[in-house]
Write a protein that holds these residues in place. Structure first.
Motif, PDB file in Angstrom:
ATOM      1  N   MET A   1      42.215  31.531  46.410  1.00  0.00           N
ATOM      2  CA  MET A   1      43.012  31.137  47.564  1.00  0.00           C
ATOM      3  C   MET A   1      43.472  32.380  48.328  1.00  0.00           C
ATOM      4  N   PRO A   2      42.937  32.571  49.532  1.00  0.00           N
ATOM      5  CA  PRO A   2      43.354  33.703  50.347  1.00  0.00           C
ATOM      6  C   PRO A   2      44.628  33.384  51.125  1.00  0.00           C
ATOM      7  N   LYS A   3      45.092  34.356  51.905  1.00  0.00           N
ATOM      8  CA  LYS A   3      46.194  34.090  52.820  1.00  0.00           C
ATOM      9  C   LYS A   3      45.708  33.179  53.936  1.00  0.00           C
ATOM     10  N   LEU A   4      44.547  33.518  54.492  1.00  0.00           N
ATOM     11  CA  LEU A   4      43.914  32.725  55.538  1.00  0.00           C
ATOM     12  C   LEU A   4      42.428  32.593  55.215  1.00  0.00           C
ATOM     13  N   GLY A   5      41.913  31.397  55.317  1.00  0.00           N
ATOM     14  CA  GLY A   5      40.552  31.146  54.867  1.00  0.00           C
ATOM     15  C   GLY A   5      39.460  31.649  55.764  1.00  0.00           C
ATOM     16  N   ASP A   6      39.741  31.823  57.077  1.00  0.00           N
ATOM     17  CA  ASP A   6      38.684  32.236  57.997  1.00  0.00           C
ATOM     18  C   ASP A   6      38.691  33.741  58.268  1.00  0.00           C
ATOM     19  N   ASP A   7      39.543  34.480  57.598  1.00  0.00           N
ATOM     20  CA  ASP A   7      39.562  35.937  57.706  1.00  0.00           C
ATOM     21  C   ASP A   7      38.248  36.467  57.121  1.00  0.00           C
ATOM     22  N   PRO A   8      37.446  37.232  57.892  1.00  0.00           N
ATOM     23  CA  PRO A   8      36.170  37.737  57.364  1.00  0.00           C
ATOM     24  C   PRO A   8      36.321  38.553  56.085  1.00  0.00           C
ATOM     25  N   TYR A   9      37.439  39.232  55.956  1.00  0.00           N
ATOM     26  CA  TYR A   9      37.704  39.978  54.718  1.00  0.00           C
ATOM     27  C   TYR A   9      37.717  39.014  53.538  1.00  0.00           C
ATOM     28  N   MET A  10      38.449  37.921  53.700  1.00  0.00           N
ATOM     29  CA  MET A  10      38.604  36.972  52.607  1.00  0.00           C
ATOM     30  C   MET A  10      37.314  36.206  52.332  1.00  0.00           C
ATOM     31  N   THR A  11      36.552  35.890  53.349  1.00  0.00           N
ATOM     32  CA  THR A  11      35.282  35.201  53.094  1.00  0.00           C
ATOM     33  C   THR A  11      34.296  36.132  52.389  1.00  0.00           C
ATOM     34  N   THR A  12      34.415  37.426  52.633  1.00  0.00           N
ATOM     35  CA  THR A  12      33.571  38.386  51.912  1.00  0.00           C
ATOM     36  C   THR A  12      34.001  38.493  50.451  1.00  0.00           C
ATOM     37  N   VAL A  13      35.314  38.455  50.197  1.00  0.00           N
ATOM     38  CA  VAL A  13      35.803  38.385  48.813  1.00  0.00           C
ATOM     39  C   VAL A  13      35.251  37.137  48.138  1.00  0.00           C
ATOM     40  N   ARG A  14      35.304  36.017  48.850  1.00  0.00           N
ATOM     41  CA  ARG A  14      34.774  34.748  48.316  1.00  0.00           C
ATOM     42  C   ARG A  14      33.303  34.882  47.953  1.00  0.00           C
ATOM     43  N   ASP A  15      32.530  35.499  48.832  1.00  0.00           N
ATOM     44  CA  ASP A  15      31.098  35.647  48.581  1.00  0.00           C
ATOM     45  C   ASP A  15      30.845  36.516  47.348  1.00  0.00           C
ATOM     46  N   GLY A  16      31.682  37.534  47.154  1.00  0.00           N
ATOM     47  CA  GLY A  16      31.560  38.364  45.957  1.00  0.00           C
ATOM     48  C   GLY A  16      31.868  37.583  44.697  1.00  0.00           C
ATOM     49  N   ALA A  17      32.883  36.735  44.769  1.00  0.00           N
ATOM     50  CA  ALA A  17      33.220  35.884  43.627  1.00  0.00           C
ATOM     51  C   ALA A  17      32.080  34.914  43.327  1.00  0.00           C
ATOM     52  N   GLN A  18      31.478  34.381  44.386  1.00  0.00           N
ATOM     53  CA  GLN A  18      30.365  33.454  44.201  1.00  0.00           C
ATOM     54  C   GLN A  18      29.169  34.135  43.542  1.00  0.00           C
ATOM     55  N   LYS A  19      28.936  35.394  43.882  1.00  0.00           N
ATOM     56  CA  LYS A  19      27.859  36.154  43.239  1.00  0.00           C
ATOM     57  C   LYS A  19      28.087  36.243  41.738  1.00  0.00           C
ATOM     58  N   ALA A  20      29.342  36.504  41.356  1.00  0.00           N
ATOM     59  CA  ALA A  20      29.664  36.598  39.935  1.00  0.00           C
ATOM     60  C   ALA A  20      29.486  35.248  39.250  1.00  0.00           C
ATOM     61  N   ALA A  21      29.947  34.172  39.916  1.00  0.00           N
ATOM     62  CA  ALA A  21      29.825  32.838  39.333  1.00  0.00           C
ATOM     63  C   ALA A  21      28.360  32.462  39.128  1.00  0.00           C
ATOM     64  N   THR A  22      27.524  32.772  40.118  1.00  0.00           N
ATOM     65  CA  THR A  22      26.092  32.488  40.015  1.00  0.00           C
ATOM     66  C   THR A  22      25.460  33.300  38.891  1.00  0.00           C
ATOM     67  N   GLU A  23      25.867  34.540  38.795  1.00  0.00           N
ATOM     68  CA  GLU A  23      25.340  35.437  37.765  1.00  0.00           C
ATOM     69  C   GLU A  23      25.684  34.930  36.363  1.00  0.00           C
ATOM     70  N   LEU A  24      26.906  34.426  36.208  1.00  0.00           N
ATOM     71  CA  LEU A  24      27.353  33.937  34.904  1.00  0.00           C
ATOM     72  C   LEU A  24      26.746  32.575  34.575  1.00  0.00           C
ATOM     73  N   GLY A  25      26.457  31.788  35.590  1.00  0.00           N
ATOM     74  CA  GLY A  25      25.799  30.496  35.377  1.00  0.00           C
ATOM     75  C   GLY A  25      26.693  29.479  34.692  1.00  0.00           C
ATOM     76  N   GLY A  26      26.072  28.468  34.113  1.00  0.00           N
ATOM     77  CA  GLY A  26      26.814  27.435  33.393  1.00  0.00           C
ATOM     78  C   GLY A  26      27.771  26.688  34.290  1.00  0.00           C
ATOM     79  N   ASN A  27      29.004  26.485  33.793  1.00  0.00           N
ATOM     80  CA  ASN A  27      30.005  25.729  34.533  1.00  0.00           C
ATOM     81  C   ASN A  27      30.882  26.602  35.422  1.00  0.00           C
TER      82      ASN A  27
END
Length: 300
Positions: A1-27
């Motif tokens: 949960m960012p301060k603001l969801g459409d901040d490009p900084y925060m969406t880039t953080v989100r994308d980094g988190a998604q990379k980790a989630a994809t890498e870890l796989g499973g649930n």
């Protein structure tokens, strides 16, 4: 949960988190949700929503220390782990804070950059985000402390602190107002990712950029043109890695591998091993001063 969801900084953080989630796989999964106003109060219903969804971990960038703290403690009481990234909340409302760099290093970096741009002499102002922003307030406090205590800054004077309210248009107007209000102004420190590009563009449009030089925090790619002129510098880090590290930290918290005790270690995939430090804080790594010499190193 960012301060603001459409901040490009925060969406880039989100994308980094998604990379980790994809890498870890499973649930492993990222749920991205956010308010439309950058206040702690606005984050409360979103914390409540995540509690009702029974997520394993809430990772939040706090808009202020205490605004959502009570709700985050309720999440903890229900077995949901809480970590913060980018900007902290009250320490007893979370188990870890994933900080992009040491707080004093960021304040130090911005002041050193401003001093270099002004050759150590002149009036400058600070254009921050909101009056309650935890990370910006810590950086500003560090800047004021160094100004008062270090002789090398004796030729510099902080004349004003104003706020852009996490909005580009407001930030642009505040930058123009600073130039008008302080005719001898030589620089502005802008420790906010939305505000620095807006201020740079606004001053460029009115022909003030160069007379007034800027430094602060922002995606380097958004101000690359102004950095290349030598009138703007930037203190920056790998934002994608902040999200990536935050997800691995969340995974470690969820599995109880990490509880927040100093010296605990956890694996962060391609970033290697990280160690919990004082005040339950994990540091991504040192930031860099972005100048004409190295601006091409930063993809975001």
């Amino acid at each position: 949960m960012p301060k603001l969801g459409d901040d490009p900084y925060m969406t880039t953080v989100r994308d980094g988190a998604q990379k980790a989630a994809t890498e870890l796989g499973g649930n492993n999964k990222v749920v991205y949700t956010s308010p439309s106003e950058a206040t702690g109060a606005a984050q409360i219903p979103f914390v409540q929503q995540l509690i009702s969804q029974k997520v394993d971990v809430i990772a939040i960038s706090g808009s202020d220390l205490n605004g959502a703290a009570a709700e985050l403690k309720k999440a903890q009481a229900q077995g949901i782990k809480v970590i913060t990234f980018d900007s902290d909340v009250a320490p007893d409302a979370r188990s870890l804070f994933i900080n992009q760099a040491k707080t004093d290093e960021l304040g130090t970096g911005m002041l050193d950059s401003m001093s270099n741009l002004l050759d150590g002499k002149g009036e400058f102002a600070i254009l921050s985000s909101t009056q309650t922003a935890v990370n910006q307030n810590a950086w500003i406090a560090d800047i004021k402390k160094r100004l008062a205590s270090e002789a090398k800054f004796s030729g510099m004077k902080l004349v004003d602190v104003v706020y852009g309210e996490e909005k580009a248009d407001v930030s642009a107007n505040r930058a123009k107002e600073l130039v008008t209000t302080h005719p001898n102004l030589k620089g502005i420190i802008v420790p906010a990712g939305i505000s620095l590009p807006a201020a740079a563009t606004a001053l460029d449009e009115i022909g003030a950029l160069g007379k007034v030089k800027l430094t602060g925090l922002a995606p380097a790619s958004l101000i690359k043109k102004q950095i290349q002129t030598g009138n703007v510098q930037d203190i920056w880090w790998n934002v994608t890695d902040l999200g990536y590290l935050s997800f691995y930290a969340a995974k470690a918290a969820a599995s109880c591998t990490v509880t927040g005790k100093a010296s605990e270690k956890f694996d962060a995939g391609k970033l290697g091993s990280y160690t919990v430090g004082d005040e339950k804080t994990v540091i991504l790594g040192p930031a860099k001063i972005v100048t004409t010499a190295n601006v091409n190193e930063f993809a975001f």
